[in-house]
Motif scaffolding. Sequence first.
Motif, short mmCIF file in Angstrom:
data_model
loop_
_atom_site.label_atom_id
_atom_site.label_comp_id
_atom_site.label_asym_id
_atom_site.label_seq_id
_atom_site.Cartn_x
_atom_site.Cartn_y
_atom_site.Cartn_z
N LYS A 58 0.87 -0.99 0.21
CA LYS A 58 -0.07 0.14 -0.05
C LYS A 58 0.82 1.23 0.11
O LYS A 58 1.90 1.46 0.72
CB LYS A 58 -0.80 0.15 1.29
CG LYS A 58 -1.96 -0.99 1.41
CD LYS A 58 -3.02 -1.19 2.49
CE LYS A 58 -3.85 -2.04 2.37
NZ LYS A 58 -4.59 -2.11 3.73
N ALA A 61 -0.11 8.21 2.15
CA ALA A 61 -0.94 9.26 1.46
C ALA A 61 0.14 10.22 0.88
O ALA A 61 -0.21 11.00 -0.20
CB ALA A 61 -1.66 10.01 2.70
N PHE A 64 0.83 9.98 -3.08
CA PHE A 64 -0.12 10.30 -4.22
C PHE A 64 0.11 11.52 -4.64
O PHE A 64 -0.49 12.11 -5.53
CB PHE A 64 -1.56 10.12 -3.56
CG PHE A 64 -2.12 8.76 -3.44
CD1 PHE A 64 -2.14 8.44 -2.03
CD2 PHE A 64 -1.95 7.86 -4.34
CE1 PHE A 64 -2.66 7.19 -1.93
CE2 PHE A 64 -2.52 6.56 -4.18
CZ PHE A 64 -2.75 6.05 -3.03
N GLN A 164 -6.98 6.34 -12.57
CA GLN A 164 -6.57 6.00 -11.09
C GLN A 164 -5.98 7.16 -10.53
O GLN A 164 -6.43 7.37 -9.08
CB GLN A 164 -5.63 4.73 -11.02
CG GLN A 164 -5.50 4.20 -9.68
CD GLN A 164 -6.66 3.70 -9.08
OE1 GLN A 164 -7.52 3.06 -9.37
NE2 GLN A 164 -7.09 4.07 -7.92
N GLU A 165 -5.16 7.90 -11.17
CA GLU A 165 -4.51 9.04 -10.51
C GLU A 165 -5.56 10.38 -10.43
O GLU A 165 -5.47 10.61 -9.05
CB GLU A 165 -3.29 9.62 -11.53
CG GLU A 165 -2.21 8.63 -11.43
CD GLU A 165 -1.02 9.29 -12.59
OE1 GLU A 165 -1.35 10.50 -13.13
OE2 GLU A 165 -0.21 8.53 -12.99
N ASN A 168 -7.59 9.08 -7.13
CA ASN A 168 -6.66 9.38 -5.80
C ASN A 168 -6.60 10.79 -5.58
O ASN A 168 -6.66 11.24 -4.38
CB ASN A 168 -5.24 8.76 -6.07
CG ASN A 168 -5.24 7.26 -6.26
OD1 ASN A 168 -6.04 6.65 -5.69
ND2 ASN A 168 -4.37 6.93 -6.89
N ASP A 169 -6.17 11.75 -6.72
CA ASP A 169 -6.23 13.11 -6.60
C ASP A 169 -7.32 13.81 -5.86
O ASP A 169 -7.48 14.47 -4.91
CB ASP A 169 -5.67 13.84 -7.77
CG ASP A 169 -5.09 14.98 -7.35
OD1 ASP A 169 -4.55 15.42 -6.39
OD2 ASP A 169 -5.04 15.84 -8.42
N GLN A 171 -10.03 12.09 -4.14
CA GLN A 171 -10.17 11.92 -2.64
C GLN A 171 -9.22 12.42 -1.76
O GLN A 171 -9.85 12.92 -0.58
CB GLN A 171 -9.69 10.29 -2.78
CG GLN A 171 -10.48 9.77 -1.39
CD GLN A 171 -10.30 8.05 -1.37
OE1 GLN A 171 -9.42 7.46 -2.18
NE2 GLN A 171 -10.44 7.31 -0.37
N LEU A 172 -8.15 12.62 -2.11
CA LEU A 172 -7.07 12.94 -1.23
C LEU A 172 -7.10 14.77 -0.97
O LEU A 172 -6.92 15.35 0.01
CB LEU A 172 -5.70 12.68 -1.59
CG LEU A 172 -5.26 11.15 -1.27
CD1 LEU A 172 -4.15 10.97 -1.86
CD2 LEU A 172 -5.51 11.05 0.04
N THR A 203 -15.17 10.93 -11.91
CA THR A 203 -13.72 10.85 -11.75
C THR A 203 -13.29 11.95 -12.43
O THR A 203 -12.22 12.52 -11.93
CB THR A 203 -13.44 9.53 -11.82
OG1 THR A 203 -14.12 8.55 -11.21
CG2 THR A 203 -11.81 9.40 -11.42
#
Length: 499
Positions: A58, A61, A64, A164-165, A168-169, A171-172, A203
């Motif tokens: 994993k 954080a 990312f 996917q990137e 992630n961006d 979400q964070l 997304t």
Amino acid sequence: MAVACPICNKPVKPTDINDHIDSGCTTLIFDPSTPIVPPQPQPSTQNGAAIPASQPQKRSASSFFTPTPKRQITDPGPKAHTPISNMTMRPKTLDDVCGQELVGTNGVLRSLIESDRVPSMILWGASGTGKTTIARCIAQVVGSRFIELNATSSGVQECKKLFQEAANDLQLTGRKTIIFCDEIHRFNKAQQDVFLRPVEAGTITLIGATTENPSFKVANALLSRCRTFTLRSLGTEDIVDILRRARKVEESVYPPSPLIDDEMMSYLARFSDGDARTALNLLELALSLTLREGMTQETMKQSLTKTLVYDRAGDQHYDTISAFHKSVRGNDPDAALYYLARMIQSGEDPLFIARRMVVIASEDVGLADNTLLPLATATYTATQQIGLPEARIPLAHCAVALCLAPKSTRAYRGLNNAFAALREPGVASLPVPLHLRNAPTRLMRDLGFGAEYKYPPNYKDGKVRQQYLPDELVGRTFLETRDLGTVVDHDYEMKDVPT
């Protein structure tokens, strides 16, 4: 310990990254003297045991936030002189975009952008109308991460990695991602389908650019999830404004010259046929010619490329041959010759033009003058044998003859009427009458195939009373008696009436 901000690349503590981005990258910047620690995968355990290095681990954080500079747009720094048609001449704001009402003061797209409700969209327009420029301006206005793809060099795996990137961006950091896909029509249906889920889920915001009609080149499932905006070809005045702006920027490299005056600017704008990129390339060529001794405007014009803006695989290809066909059908030899010359000058396949004229000879002239079909086929043969440039002469001969010939669509309409009948329930499977069937075997003759058939050449004047249609269609007619239609064009009727 600090990480690099994915926007400004400045060092920020991982716990402060969201507040730093929300401030517009102006606060919570870590001491610059502190080295940035590159993201490291964090070891994790499962049931108290360390996961072997061979298994996927994993990411923390902080990992990312690794920037992706190769895909992001950055302001170009000082560099050697580059072509004036590059990104340094692109408008930086929507106010600077020329000739597109969509992003004008009261434009529909602009209102969506300024209210931060940018939908996934397809920008459809000819080359050089500003599709890429508008996409970049949108990203600047809404402050989203902006990634450019080109369908000619990007694959499905790269797209999935970007999705996917983006997830992630989002979400964070809560930051949205705009993916601009140039020439999206070059993706096949399976490749376009990979955009469906991320677009549907929000997304990413997809901005696809295409010079082809989206109705034919973009998958229906993707098209239904996007808004389609049509960009018009730029007008001459729009192009002139762009050229003036470029000329001013280039004064440090090319000193002002009386050769590049308003008349020359207008000439270049007209010659570009609504394509700003072509106009800028022509301007750079013209500016380089001003440095030559003894150069005149006439010599400069003769030195410029004479090829017209024409895409043999795109809408121009179909639109121009359609205009040619309709000009012949409408008995306008001047328009037909114009479109013929335009296609030949632009490198169209002459056999493609000749094939269309063979079709015209039967579809539009038809029974009104049966000599035109042999003329058209002879023109095709001549074009095939002698090639251009000489083939332009028989092509013009045939085109004018087709324009001046009387027209009849009886045969063409009759065939269409027969096809229409076949779409009726049961008509396509009606049995052929027994006496018309071939009987090559004894069994077939015993079954009555070919019995009672009357061979017309054996009869006086070849006339016999005999049924040819199936019983269910007896009495139906497909070939009409009239050569053309019966609708009256009142505009034509009024053409000689004084106003």
